[in-house]
Design an enzyme around this catalytic site. Structure first.
Site, PDB file in Angstrom:
ATOM      1  CG  ASP A  31      -0.188  -0.134   2.485  1.00  0.00           C
ATOM      2  OD1 ASP A  31       0.980   0.242   2.370  1.00  0.00           O
ATOM      3  OD2 ASP A  31      -1.240   0.128   3.592  1.00  0.00           O
ATOM      4  CG  ASP A  56      -6.091  -5.836   1.413  1.00  0.00           C
ATOM      5  OD1 ASP A  56      -6.588  -4.678   0.333  1.00  0.00           O
ATOM      6  OD2 ASP A  56      -6.063  -5.097   2.547  1.00  0.00           O
ATOM      7  CB  CYS A  65     -11.093 -27.847   4.968  1.00  0.00           C
ATOM      8  SG  CYS A  65      -9.654 -26.686   4.607  1.00  0.00           S
ATOM      9  CB  CYS A 109      -5.917 -26.394   5.190  1.00  0.00           C
ATOM     10  SG  CYS A 109      -6.544 -26.684   7.035  1.00  0.00           S
ATOM     11  CB  CYS A 145      -8.707 -29.487   8.031  1.00  0.00           C
ATOM     12  SG  CYS A 145     -10.200 -28.092   8.172  1.00  0.00           S
ATOM     13  CG  HIS A 167      -9.373 -23.595   8.798  1.00  0.00           C
ATOM     14  ND1 HIS A 167      -9.393 -24.894   7.502  1.00  0.00           N
ATOM     15  CD2 HIS A 167     -10.039 -22.873   8.912  1.00  0.00           C
ATOM     16  CE1 HIS A 167     -11.250 -24.571   7.518  1.00  0.00           C
ATOM     17  NE2 HIS A 167     -11.216 -23.596   8.510  1.00  0.00           N
TER      18      HIS A 167
HETATM   19 ZN   LIG Z   1      -8.949 -26.279   6.628  1.00  0.00          ZN
END
Ligand SMILES: [Zn+2]
Length: 342
Positions: free
Chosen positions: A60, A236, A274, A276, A279, A305
């Site tokens: 920015d 963002d 999920c 990730c 998870c 996550h």
């Molecule tokens: Zn996850």
């Protein structure tokens, strides 16, 4: 774009960001200019090597933080005179200085310095701020063209407060100067959600459709879905990272407050669908335990996550647009999100 204010997306290594699918992150010029400073980051030829992140970075202009954090700021045609919130030292942030710092950080996308407004702002104030923002945008572009090979892409920012005609004027002026991309600034500054959406819906179609359109500082998963429907391409927000550190997990089936007693013995992960790291390996009971015991790992696992969730949400929207199934995606998104919220 996950937010990496101090040259770090809080609690995440670059490898973890990469694994979550992040393609670009945001850095804050105000913070990095004050600490550690361009003399230090310049030694590493910019932020990428300094923080060990070789994918794109957007910075920015520093204007928003001067506006929200600095002590004794004073606005003039030249720029913002301000005192550091860290040590009280005095600085002058001009459009040229903002370009110089962002070029030193070697960001892939750099933002024009703009004048931010309090909400609510009177019409006259909003009109003055947008006129100054246009003059500063021209100064930024002139400096950028003279000082670089234009490898860093400079984005213009539309202001205009909550006034539709001023937004239109700002969009026309910024587009007339011409930039590789455009941002809508001054949204999500305390106005009601309906007004934010109304301003975005009004402004986005006025910006060149062949350039990326970026809504700054937004938002919830629902905000992103609505704004993508209106034509926005980039966002963002600190929400996925900050809320992770406050124990809130975003999932397809609603938001989870990890402190909730209902998860005390829960063997399921936050979202069984999920992919990730969190998870795949951890239960809600374990995450709740870590969080209530204030273990550092809680912040890491929750952030992994949430970043994965946000990046994946945008990925899904992109795929739906390409497959021309966005309306179905949107219906499905809302239907699922309403299942649980704690
Ligand atoms: Zn996850």
């Amino acid at each position: 774009m996950p937010v990496g204010t101090q040259a770090t997306v809080k609690a995440m290594t670059p490898e973890e960001l990469d694994a979550a699918g992040a393609q670009i992150i945001l850095g804050n010029t105000y913070h990095l200019y004050l600490r550690p400073g361009c003399d230090v980051i310049g030694r590493f030829d910019g932020l990428h090597r300094f923080m060990h992140w070789d994918k794109p970075i957007l910075t920015d202009s520093g204007g928003f933080q001067v506006f929200s954090l600095a002590k004794l700021r004073k606005l003039a045609e030249e720029g913002y005179a301000f005192q550091s919130h860290i040590d009280g030292s005095r600085h002058l942030l001009t459009p040229e200085k903002s370009m110089e710092v962002q070029i030193c950080l070697d960001s892939d996308i750099i933002m024009c310095l703009d004048q931010c407004l309090e909400h609510p702002a009177a019409r006259e104030q909003a009109a003055d701020a947008l006129a100054l923002t246009t003059r500063w945008a021209q100064r930024c572009k002139t400096f950028w063209q003279a000082q670089t090979d234009c490898r860093n892409h400079l984005f213009g920012i539309v202001q205009g407060g909550m006034f539709a005609d001023l937004r239109a004027r700002s969009a026309a002026e910024i587009a007339a100067i011409g930039f590789p991309g455009y941002a809508v600034g001054g949204l999500s500054v305390g106005e009601p959600k309906e007004l934010m959406m109304e301003m975005a819906a009004h402004t986005l179609p006025l910006l060149p459709t062949d350039s990326p359109r970026y809504i700054m500082g937004v938002g919830t998963p629902e905000d992103l879905v609505e704004l993508v429907a209106l034509g926005a391409d980039m966002f963002d927000c600190v929400m996925p990272t900050r809320n992770a550190r406050n124990g809130q997990l975003f999932t397809e089936r609603g938001n989870i407050n990890i402190c909730n007693a209902r998860y005390r013995e829960e063997e399921q992960p936050p979202d069984p669908d999920c992919g990730c790291y969190t998870c795949r390996h951890y239960s809600l009971a374990y995450l709740r335990h870590l969080y209530t015991a204030r273990e550092i790992l809680a912040y890491r696992l929750n952030t992994i996550h949430n970043i994965h969730y946000y990046v994946n949400l945008v990925k899904q929207m992109r795929a739906a647009i390409l497959a021309e199934t966005f309306e179905n995606f949107k219906k499905d998104f809302y239907r699922k999100r309403q299942v649980t919220s704690a």
